[in-house]
Design a protein around this motif. Structure first.
Motif, mmCIF file in Angstrom:
data_model
loop_
_atom_site.group_PDB
_atom_site.id
_atom_site.type_symbol
_atom_site.label_atom_id
_atom_site.label_comp_id
_atom_site.label_asym_id
_atom_site.label_seq_id
_atom_site.Cartn_x
_atom_site.Cartn_y
_atom_site.Cartn_z
ATOM 1 N N ARG A 100 -0.560 1.561 -11.884
ATOM 2 C CA ARG A 100 -0.163 0.262 -11.354
ATOM 3 C C ARG A 100 0.187 0.298 -9.864
ATOM 4 O O ARG A 100 0.430 -0.746 -9.252
ATOM 5 N N ASP A 101 0.193 1.483 -9.283
ATOM 6 C CA ASP A 101 0.560 1.627 -7.869
ATOM 7 C C ASP A 101 -0.677 1.556 -6.981
ATOM 8 O O ASP A 101 -1.645 2.287 -7.192
ATOM 9 N N SER A 102 -0.647 0.708 -5.976
ATOM 10 C CA SER A 102 -1.706 0.677 -4.964
ATOM 11 C C SER A 102 -1.343 1.710 -3.909
ATOM 12 O O SER A 102 -0.347 1.556 -3.210
ATOM 13 N N ASN A 103 -2.139 2.757 -3.796
ATOM 14 C CA ASN A 103 -1.755 3.818 -2.868
ATOM 15 C C ASN A 103 -2.955 4.646 -2.433
ATOM 16 O O ASN A 103 -4.074 4.456 -2.906
ATOM 17 N N TRP A 104 -2.700 5.541 -1.498
ATOM 18 C CA TRP A 104 -3.683 6.520 -1.049
ATOM 19 C C TRP A 104 -3.153 7.892 -1.402
ATOM 20 O O TRP A 104 -1.967 8.180 -1.244
ATOM 21 N N THR A 105 -4.034 8.756 -1.911
ATOM 22 C CA THR A 105 -3.589 10.085 -2.319
ATOM 23 C C THR A 105 -4.737 11.084 -2.248
ATOM 24 O O THR A 105 -5.905 10.700 -2.329
ATOM 25 N N LYS A 106 -4.378 12.347 -2.108
ATOM 26 C CA LYS A 106 -5.350 13.436 -2.226
ATOM 27 C C LYS A 106 -5.235 14.136 -3.579
ATOM 28 O O LYS A 106 -5.921 15.117 -3.824
ATOM 29 N N GLU A 107 -4.377 13.605 -4.424
ATOM 30 C CA GLU A 107 -4.219 14.211 -5.743
ATOM 31 C C GLU A 107 -5.511 14.045 -6.537
ATOM 32 O O GLU A 107 -6.106 12.974 -6.584
ATOM 33 N N SER A 108 -5.963 15.123 -7.162
ATOM 34 C CA SER A 108 -7.207 15.081 -7.918
ATOM 35 C C SER A 108 -7.156 16.095 -9.050
ATOM 36 O O SER A 108 -6.490 17.133 -8.945
ATOM 37 N N TRP A 109 -7.878 15.793 -10.110
ATOM 38 C CA TRP A 109 -7.902 16.706 -11.249
ATOM 39 C C TRP A 109 -8.802 17.918 -10.994
ATOM 40 O O TRP A 109 -8.789 18.884 -11.753
ATOM 41 N N THR A 110 -9.597 17.881 -9.925
ATOM 42 C CA THR A 110 -10.500 18.996 -9.625
ATOM 43 C C THR A 110 -10.482 19.314 -8.134
ATOM 44 O O THR A 110 -10.277 18.426 -7.306
ATOM 45 N N ASP A 111 -10.727 20.574 -7.807
ATOM 46 C CA ASP A 111 -10.834 20.965 -6.398
ATOM 47 C C ASP A 111 -12.293 21.146 -5.995
ATOM 48 O O ASP A 111 -12.593 21.673 -4.931
ATOM 49 N N ARG A 112 -13.213 20.666 -6.822
ATOM 50 C CA ARG A 112 -14.645 20.794 -6.544
ATOM 51 C C ARG A 112 -15.270 19.459 -6.145
ATOM 52 O O ARG A 112 -16.478 19.358 -5.990
#
Length: 223
Positions: free
Chosen positions: A162-174
């Protein structure tokens, strides 16, 4: 559109390493099927907003249309120029006259554009009467920093949708998102942007299984 510098830095990796890896997953994304369904056959120019290295140009061309790409990353456009005519420009300020294009597409790029609302207004502005805009993007309900897709059969959704945001969080590093980041909007906010831009929805599609990866929409300029 986000500053092109982030994509300039990864352009060589994207072309040499990521694209071959991504090619194996194209059937999973179902982008080609979605473009056939929502964009469909036609002629004349089709502007691809955020064309990157131009990897979808052939799919647009296969529908009889003439792809033209616009992107803010000079590094990505170095590769795109071998695939389609390109223009270096900000998608929020397209160098195109009002009401001149029969088709505009944005394919797998809206999370790269914090100002996507302005991009949609530009898409509506440049569409000719009867022209079509097709959005193909990651599904906001099932893709984002809040979604762990390690097990494609059991996607884990954590708090954060529900949050409108920017992130580099990801489930994969590929992938790309851990390198350049992504902007997320909940589904309701994303759809409202189309309406605020003066676009009228005509059809929707989802791609990927068993949990959708892609959400796509076809719209036309209102009035």
């Amino acid at each position: 559109m986000r500053d092109g510098a982030a994509y300039d830095e990864i352009a060589d990796w994207y072309e040499a390493e990521f694209l071959p890896q991504r090619a194996l997953a194209e059937d999973e994304l179902e982008v080609a099927r979605t473009l056939r369904l929502l964009l469909g056959p036609g002629d004349g120019p089709c502007l691809e907003i955020g064309c990157g290295t131009g990897v979808y140009a052939e799919q647009v061309r296969a529908l009889g249309r003439s792809p033209i790409g616009v992107d803010l990353s000079a590094g990505m456009l170095r590769y795109a120029r071998d695939r389609l005519p390109t223009v270096w420009a900000d998608a929020g300020r397209l160098p195109v006259s009002d009401g001149t294009l029969p088709a505009v597409v944005a394919v797998m790029v809206h999370t790269d554009m914090p100002g996507y609302a302005a991009v949609l207004r530009e898409a509506a502005r440049v569409l000719a009467p009867g022209g079509v805009f097709v959005h193909v993007g990651v599904h906001p309900c099932f893709c984002g920093g809040f979604a762990d897709r390690t097990d494609r059969n059991a996607v884990l959704i954590r708090p954060g949708y529900r949050d409108s945001n920017w992130t580099k969080e990801s489930w994969t590093d590929r992938g790309i998102r851990d390198k350049v980041g992504a902007t997320h909007w909940p589904l309701s906010e994303l759809l409202q942007m189309f309406l605020d831009a003066g676009l009228t929805f005509e059809r929707f599609a989802e791609g990927g299984s068993p949990t959708p990866i892609v959400l796509a929409a076809r719209a036309r300029r209102s009035g």
